[in-house]
Each structure stands twice: as structure tokens, then as C-alpha cells.
Design a protein around this motif. Sequence first.
Motif, PDB file in Angstrom:
ATOM      1  N   PRO A  51      40.434  28.943  58.135  1.00  0.00           N
ATOM      2  CA  PRO A  51      41.591  29.236  58.997  1.00  0.00           C
ATOM      3  C   PRO A  51      41.835  30.741  59.142  1.00  0.00           C
ATOM      4  N   ALA A  52      41.575  31.514  58.089  1.00  0.00           N
ATOM      5  CA  ALA A  52      41.833  32.953  58.166  1.00  0.00           C
ATOM      6  C   ALA A  52      40.855  33.650  59.111  1.00  0.00           C
ATOM      7  N   LEU A  55      41.274  30.947  63.032  1.00  0.00           N
ATOM      8  CA  LEU A  55      42.560  30.621  63.655  1.00  0.00           C
ATOM      9  C   LEU A  55      43.485  31.837  63.637  1.00  0.00           C
ATOM     10  N   ASP A  56      44.379  31.910  64.648  1.00  0.00           N
ATOM     11  CA  ASP A  56      45.389  32.972  64.607  1.00  0.00           C
ATOM     12  C   ASP A  56      46.598  32.471  63.807  1.00  0.00           C
ATOM     13  N   LYS A  57      47.647  33.291  63.757  1.00  0.00           N
ATOM     14  CA  LYS A  57      48.775  32.934  62.891  1.00  0.00           C
ATOM     15  C   LYS A  57      49.496  31.671  63.340  1.00  0.00           C
TER      16      LYS A  57
ATOM     17  N   GLU B 165      43.948  42.448  56.160  1.00  0.00           N
ATOM     18  CA  GLU B 165      44.139  41.023  55.874  1.00  0.00           C
ATOM     19  C   GLU B 165      42.822  40.264  55.947  1.00  0.00           C
ATOM     20  N   PRO B 169      39.770  36.508  53.471  1.00  0.00           N
ATOM     21  CA  PRO B 169      38.679  35.520  53.600  1.00  0.00           C
ATOM     22  C   PRO B 169      37.326  36.060  53.143  1.00  0.00           C
ATOM     23  N   GLY B 193      35.720  23.349  55.049  1.00  0.00           N
ATOM     24  CA  GLY B 193      36.116  24.315  56.069  1.00  0.00           C
ATOM     25  C   GLY B 193      36.553  23.652  57.362  1.00  0.00           C
ATOM     26  N   SER B 196      39.878  21.955  56.990  1.00  0.00           N
ATOM     27  CA  SER B 196      41.015  22.878  56.957  1.00  0.00           C
ATOM     28  C   SER B 196      41.421  23.300  58.369  1.00  0.00           C
ATOM     29  N   LEU B 197      40.444  23.418  59.275  1.00  0.00           N
ATOM     30  CA  LEU B 197      40.772  23.797  60.655  1.00  0.00           C
ATOM     31  C   LEU B 197      41.556  22.674  61.343  1.00  0.00           C
ATOM     32  N   TYR B 200      45.134  22.264  59.618  1.00  0.00           N
ATOM     33  CA  TYR B 200      45.898  23.506  59.419  1.00  0.00           C
ATOM     34  C   TYR B 200      47.361  23.390  59.824  1.00  0.00           C
ATOM     35  N   TYR B 207      47.043  21.534  54.091  1.00  0.00           N
ATOM     36  CA  TYR B 207      45.629  21.494  54.479  1.00  0.00           C
ATOM     37  C   TYR B 207      44.709  21.952  53.348  1.00  0.00           C
TER      38      TYR B 207
END
Lengths: 103, 231
Positions: A51-52, A55-57, B165, B169, B193, B196-197, B200, B207
Motif C-alpha cells: 500500500p505504501a 496506493l496514495d493516502k 516517507e 516501504p 501484498g 493488502s491492496l 486497504y 488489512y
Amino acid sequence: MIWFWISVAGLVTFLTRYSMIAFIDPKILNTNLKKVLNYVPSAVFPALIFPAVFLDKKGFFVNIDNPQIWAFCIAVIVGYFFNNIILTIVSGLISFWILTFYF
Amino acid sequence: MNKIEVFKKGFLDVIPLTIPVIPFGIIYGVTATEIGLSPMITFVMSFVIFAGSSQIAFSQLFIAGASPLVIITSVAVINSRHLLYGAVLSQYLNKLNYYWRVLLSYLMTDQAFSVSLSYFKKNKKNYNSHFHMLGSGFTLWFLWQTSTLLGIIFGNIVPEQLGLEFIIPLTFLSLIISELRKLDHLIVIIISGLTSLVAYSFPYKIYIIISALLSLGVAYILVAKFKKISK
């Protein structure tokens, strides 16, 4: 009140860390279960990675031209071939900077 | 190796993984005070909870006026991955006395878990191996407290364009990088992975534990059905 709830949150966090160490007797784990525990890093960390990166926030997929996707791919490739923690992080970060500032 | 050498080894092993801890601690210190928590509360939280994403979730939910039940549930769910870490570590720490187990539990983080687990696996006979986790855990703890303070006192000194940030990851990737070569681990990694997407947007950051449990289920099948590939 906030002090009280911080203490509760601290206690809950501590219990998630402590309970298994304190109460699991490794003798009761059968061989298969012990083997499965070897996969814990491979099962938990991707859920923190994907997700990091993708995906965005708000939880939407980032654009394909987003530098972090490509920097991440470079880090995977470099890491795969050199099998080295520091090189993985550094190659990903430097690629990210190059892609961000020059393209 | 004696106790101090093992402690130093823990310190050295975790150092590369602490790169994101400092910006993340600063971000936490800045965010928490900006949204209205007092500097004292912001700092004490790093001490009492000592878990980055839980602290950020706690601050945001508290300021938004969420009910305590929601706040505590979120913290519990975000931290539930520690249960898995504990189950793994229990095999190595079960002979320690009560004080050691409390101390090392308090210091348990993703990074300390990962580097000290590798050490424990390689040094099963070392009587002092728990000093490795004291070294890795304390280093992270110290940097987390320091960077929280930096964030509170100096505000946002981390330029956003640096994309720090993104190191988070990358750090987690580096922790499983050697597993990419093993097909069984690769399958588990991809399933976790992708899950999790998909998951999310579910509430409470659930998740993480959903992905972990689902892919561990797959790992169990791999272990049970194909005994050869998992040594």
C-alpha cells in the motif's frame, strides 16, 4: 481523560507484544506450525510495503508514472541480485530522487 | 561472544533500518502537536505506546472525537502483528526470566524483530543472544524518543520533496529481500501484498493482519503439502 486512554493504548500495545512471548510454550507448537512461523516476515511486511508503494493516502492506485513505483522496482532488482539490506534501501532512495528531480 | 559484543552487534545490525525512524518520529511529533495535542502528551505517548502508526492513529482519532472503543480497537488491530512476532520469538526467549521478557516485549518493533530473529536463528547456542535484541530494540527506542522530541521542538525540519516517507516501504522490502529467491516465500509475499491492496480500505487498518493471516494460511498449505520445499 486522555492520560487514561493513552495508558490503556499503551497497555494494549504491550500485551500484543508480550502475550505470545509469555504464554506460548514452544513445546506445544507442532513441527508444521513452527515451519509456518518462519514465514511471518514474508507474510507481514508485504502488507506494509504494497500500500505504501502502490496506493496514495486515500487508498487509490497511484499513476504508473509515479517515481516511487519505478524506484521500488529498481530496489527490488538491486536487492535481489546483491542480497543486501543497505543496497536495497539506498538504491531505492537514490533512484527515487533521480526520478523525482530529473524527469 | 560476550554480552557487550552481542549488544553491539544488535546495535550495528539495526542501524541501517533506523533511517526511516528519524523522519517518521519527527513527522509524528509535528503532526500530533499541530492537530492539537500538548507537547507533553505527544512525548509521553512515544514513551508509553512506543509504536509509530498506533500513535498517529491514536492522536488523529482522539482529536476527531472518536469514541474510546474505536480508538483502542484501532490501536489493538494495528499492533496485532506483534502477536505473530511474539509467537516466533517465543521459541528463542522462553528461557528468559520475567523481567527480560517484559523488557524485550516493550522493545519489540518490526525492525528489531527482524534483525534479532536472524541473529537468533544463526546463534541458537549463544547463551547471551537476547542481548542482541536489547541492542537493536534499545537503539530504535532511543532514536524514536529523540526524533519525537525533535519534531515537537523544531517542527517540520524534514523537507517534503525528499520523499522520506518512501524509505519506510524500502526498509520493509530490505527485511525480506533475501526471501525473494525462495519460491515458497515469494508466493507468500505476493499473496500478502495483493491482499493488502484489496483490503486497504477496510476499517481499523485491519488489512495488515488480514493479509498476514491469509498468506500464512497459504504458507501452511505449502508446508503441509509440499514438505520438500520448506526445510
